[in-house]
Enzyme design. Sequence first.
Site, PDB file in Angstrom:
ATOM      1  N   ASP A  34       0.861  -1.185   0.000  1.00 61.08           N
ATOM      2  CA  ASP A  34       0.000   0.000   0.000  1.00 61.08           C
ATOM      3  C   ASP A  34       0.894   1.230   0.000  1.00 61.08           C
ATOM      4  OD1 ASP A  34      -1.713   2.221   0.925  1.00 61.08           O
ATOM      5  OD2 ASP A  34      -3.193   0.654   1.324  1.00 61.08           O
ATOM      6  N   ILE A  35       0.581   2.162  -0.910  1.00 58.72           N
ATOM      7  CA  ILE A  35       1.459   3.327  -1.072  1.00 58.72           C
ATOM      8  C   ILE A  35       1.279   4.359   0.048  1.00 58.72           C
ATOM      9  CG2 ILE A  35       0.050   4.856  -2.511  1.00 58.72           C
ATOM     10  CD1 ILE A  35       2.527   4.890  -4.447  1.00 58.72           C
ATOM     11  N   GLN A  39     -14.738   2.765   1.661  1.00 61.20           N
ATOM     12  CA  GLN A  39     -13.951   2.311   0.503  1.00 61.20           C
ATOM     13  C   GLN A  39     -13.623   3.503  -0.395  1.00 61.20           C
ATOM     14  OE1 GLN A  39     -15.992  -0.542  -1.987  1.00 61.20           O
ATOM     15  NE2 GLN A  39     -14.116  -1.165  -3.056  1.00 61.20           N
ATOM     16  N   HIS A  85     -10.213  -5.208  -2.582  1.00 56.96           N
ATOM     17  CA  HIS A  85      -8.880  -5.380  -2.006  1.00 56.96           C
ATOM     18  C   HIS A  85      -9.001  -5.753  -0.538  1.00 56.96           C
ATOM     19  CE1 HIS A  85      -9.987  -1.114  -1.946  1.00 56.96           C
ATOM     20  NE2 HIS A  85      -9.373  -1.026  -0.776  1.00 56.96           N
ATOM     21  N   HIS A 129      -6.904  -5.434   2.849  1.00 61.95           N
ATOM     22  CA  HIS A 129      -5.753  -4.835   3.518  1.00 61.95           C
ATOM     23  C   HIS A 129      -5.116  -5.887   4.427  1.00 61.95           C
ATOM     24  CE1 HIS A 129      -6.692  -0.487   2.735  1.00 61.95           C
ATOM     25  NE2 HIS A 129      -7.923  -0.958   2.640  1.00 61.95           N
TER      26      HIS A 129
END
Length: 136
Positions: free
Chosen positions: A30-31, A93, A99, A101
């Site tokens: 995750d960025i 979201q 996705h 996490h």
Amino acid sequence: MSDCLFCGIVAERIPAIRIAETDRAIAFMDIFPAAPGHALVIPRVHTDDALTATDEDLAACLQLAARVGRAAVEQLGATGVTFQSLARPDAGQTVFHLHVHVIPRVAGDGFAFPWPHAEGDLAELEGQAARLRMAL
Ligand code: 5GP
Ligand code: ZN
């Protein structure tokens, strides 16, 4: 979907730091990490969220997420892992490609959940359970 950020990552049009792949799912960092090692697991095929996903993609994503969680325990010193998947804007979201996490946790990391931990009313719980059972 051509305008989907995570489809862009699947197609390698958008760069990502990949950590694992299967025939159905991809894991990458995750960025904007909530904790060191925070990763995301997505299906290769577009689906908006867990409510619309196939059983096969749900299984593939959770299996890969569990592998990533075990790697965080082995390699990053995590002593717990939060697995989380939000569905639809009212749940928070922000990227509308399913996705999961994978958030490595340690004691006292301050990663808080916002929901109240008040005991439920038993009659209300029974009523909600009855309505859910009807749909299952
Ligand atoms: P959501 O809020 O939908 O549950 O989570 C979306 C996640 O995607 C966020 O944690 C956010 O940091 C991450 N994210 C958003 N844009 C990008 C991106 O371009 N690359 C990566 N690797 N993660 C992203
Ligand atoms: Zn997509």
